[in-house]
Each structure stands twice: as structure tokens, then as C-alpha cells.
Scaffold this motif. Sequence first.
Motif, PDB file in Angstrom:
ATOM      1  N   ASP A  56      -0.581  13.301  12.678  1.00 32.96           N
ATOM      2  CA  ASP A  56      -1.321  12.316  13.464  1.00 32.96           C
ATOM      3  C   ASP A  56      -0.720  10.921  13.272  1.00 32.96           C
ATOM      4  O   ASP A  56      -0.024  10.651  12.287  1.00 32.96           O
ATOM      5  N   GLU A  57      -1.055  10.024  14.203  1.00 36.58           N
ATOM      6  CA  GLU A  57      -0.581   8.648  14.081  1.00 36.58           C
ATOM      7  C   GLU A  57      -1.151   7.995  12.824  1.00 36.58           C
ATOM      8  O   GLU A  57      -0.481   7.166  12.191  1.00 36.58           O
ATOM      9  N   ALA A  58      -2.373   8.376  12.429  1.00 34.16           N
ATOM     10  CA  ALA A  58      -2.964   7.826  11.206  1.00 34.16           C
ATOM     11  C   ALA A  58      -2.164   8.237   9.971  1.00 34.16           C
ATOM     12  O   ALA A  58      -2.099   7.487   8.989  1.00 34.16           O
ATOM     13  N   ASP A  59      -1.551   9.417  10.014  1.00 35.91           N
ATOM     14  CA  ASP A  59      -0.694   9.839   8.906  1.00 35.91           C
ATOM     15  C   ASP A  59       0.524   8.926   8.809  1.00 35.91           C
ATOM     16  O   ASP A  59       0.955   8.551   7.708  1.00 35.91           O
ATOM     17  N   ARG A  60       1.060   8.544   9.931  1.00 31.75           N
ATOM     18  CA  ARG A  60       2.228   7.653   9.945  1.00 31.75           C
ATOM     19  C   ARG A  60       1.835   6.243   9.491  1.00 31.75           C
ATOM     20  O   ARG A  60       2.607   5.582   8.783  1.00 31.75           O
ATOM     21  N   THR A  61       0.660   5.801   9.893  1.00 31.04           N
ATOM     22  CA  THR A  61       0.190   4.486   9.455  1.00 31.04           C
ATOM     23  C   THR A  61       0.038   4.445   7.945  1.00 31.04           C
ATOM     24  O   THR A  61       0.449   3.481   7.279  1.00 31.04           O
ATOM     25  N   LEU A  62      -0.550   5.486   7.377  1.00 27.79           N
ATOM     26  CA  LEU A  62      -0.700   5.561   5.927  1.00 27.79           C
ATOM     27  C   LEU A  62       0.659   5.635   5.243  1.00 27.79           C
ATOM     28  O   LEU A  62       0.885   4.992   4.205  1.00 27.79           O
ATOM     29  N   HIS A  76       4.726  13.561   7.185  1.00 24.16           N
ATOM     30  CA  HIS A  76       4.575  15.016   7.249  1.00 24.16           C
ATOM     31  C   HIS A  76       3.853  15.549   6.014  1.00 24.16           C
ATOM     32  O   HIS A  76       2.976  16.418   6.115  1.00 24.16           O
ATOM     33  N   ARG A  77       4.187  15.031   4.853  1.00 27.88           N
ATOM     34  CA  ARG A  77       3.517  15.503   3.635  1.00 27.88           C
ATOM     35  C   ARG A  77       2.050  15.071   3.627  1.00 27.88           C
ATOM     36  O   ARG A  77       1.169  15.822   3.185  1.00 27.88           O
ATOM     37  N   GLU A 112     -15.692  13.514   8.860  1.00 26.65           N
ATOM     38  CA  GLU A 112     -16.386  12.413   9.531  1.00 26.65           C
ATOM     39  C   GLU A 112     -15.407  11.352  10.024  1.00 26.65           C
ATOM     40  O   GLU A 112     -15.529  10.850  11.138  1.00 26.65           O
ATOM     41  N   GLN A 113     -14.428  10.997   9.159  1.00 30.11           N
ATOM     42  CA  GLN A 113     -13.519   9.897   9.452  1.00 30.11           C
ATOM     43  C   GLN A 113     -12.334  10.313  10.326  1.00 30.11           C
ATOM     44  O   GLN A 113     -11.809   9.498  11.090  1.00 30.11           O
ATOM     45  N   GLY A 114     -11.875  11.546  10.135  1.00 29.53           N
ATOM     46  CA  GLY A 114     -10.752  12.026  10.929  1.00 29.53           C
ATOM     47  C   GLY A 114      -9.388  11.599  10.423  1.00 29.53           C
ATOM     48  O   GLY A 114      -8.366  11.917  11.041  1.00 29.53           O
TER      49      GLY A 114
END
Length: 260
Positions: A56-62, A76-77, A112-114
Motif C-alpha cells: 500500500d501507499e501507506a507502507d511506502r510512506t512509513l 515490501h517488508r 480499524e486504521q488500515g
Amino acid sequence: MSTPPQAVQPDGIPAATVVVFRHGPAGGPPELLMLVRSRNMAFAGGAAVFPGGRVDEADRTLARTLGHEDEDEAAHRIAAVRETLEESGLAIGLTGQIDAVRAAHARMLLLEQGELAPVLAAMDWTLDLDALLPFARWHPINERIPRVFDTRFYLADLGTGAVDVTVDETENTRLFWVTAQQALARADAGELNVIFPTRRNLERLARFPDFPAAAQECAAIPVRKIVPFFEHRDGTPWICIPDDCGYPVTGEPIESAQRA
């Protein structure tokens, strides 16, 4: 030697999956966590697979906040960590105060947060991405489905077997622990639906007596993107993969291969 044809492949949807090991009973082969996808899912519906999903884009942001030398790899991890927590309730690739109760609460927060970042903040956890070992990368090309995933496979060691898992009951219908050899036997008996990439990975995983042996191979064999290809052998069409990626079986007749 099986050599794939040189062709430009379309981009796939970035995804990550993780093979979670736990000690086998009485010192036997390690057990792996698998799940059965809902038959309503467009991709691999009804198939037995490892936990995972798209990046997800949130994974990339993190990932961008971590200062990792390879943000794409970190994303990816992170996706593998997030999907495993969401689908099974297991907290892998994480450090901090973690027990069954806190893991269940973190899973609830994630649903809840996604996304994972607010869960880490709420639980006071940090990521340990080195706990996920790169194992393989598969990018099957399937002309019958519109969505094709470019999936990175990781290995993670849970250690003890005293861990409860519960299915999320949305995308998946069943969670279970099984050795690689048992999964292959059940697939041969018609008890599990195992698609081509999963079968090849199970055959490779079945050779490892424990997680350290698997980790040693991860260090020895660089990950290459595997794009299955087709060839004819004695007039019979086969689906194949390159024979220098660490897999003991590199092809089978298309007639018997299970494709997503």
C-alpha cells in the motif's frame, strides 16, 4: 538448462508474502503458516497460500521515515509485516512488549486504521525488518486475469510453536500450520489447491530441516525475479522457471499445473 525467452514483461502489482516458520513437534521438520483464500477472491480464490498482499501507499510512506537504504525493499517488508498481523494475528518483524493480548489489540487497531504506522505508535513498537529474509521474487504472467502480482517472498522465524492464530474471515477462510512436505502430500491428495508458484516454493522449503538451513540458503542464493515461461517437451506444453534459482523442480506440464 531451462532458459526463459528474452521478452519485455508488463509491470506487476507490487506485493509481499512471508513464510513463517515455527519449530516442528518433537524435533521434526519446521511447520509453516498457510491460509486458504476465500473462493470469492479474484486472485487465487480457494488456494492455499502464505500470508501476504499488495504493497500500500501507506507502507511506502512509513518506509520513507526509516532512512532505509532501499525504500522500495523496506516498503515490501512493511507490507509483509502488516499483512501477517492482519491475516493471522502474528506480530513478526516487530520489537517491543509483545504478547498474545497485545498482539490481538494491535490487530484490532490495524483493522480499524488500515495502516501500520499508527499501530506502532499506539503499541510503542518498532520495526525489525532484518527479521524478514529475502527468499524469492515471483512475477507470473497470466493472460487470463487482469491483475498480475510481482511478489517478493520472505522468511521469518517464530521459534516456539505455542502461538495462537485466528483467521480474519474476510479474504481467508482457514489458517493452519503444516510442514512443506505435508502440504505437498495434501495437494497431491486433492485436499489443498496449490498454485504453481506455491508448489515450487513448498518443494524448495521441504529441503530445509530447520530455519537456520533456510537462512543459509537465503544468504547464498541472490533473489532474482522469476517469470515463468512456456516450452514444449516431446510435444507437450510445459510451464517452467529458470533452473539456477534454487528450486529442485523447475517445471511441469501445463495440464497438471494449477494457475491462479
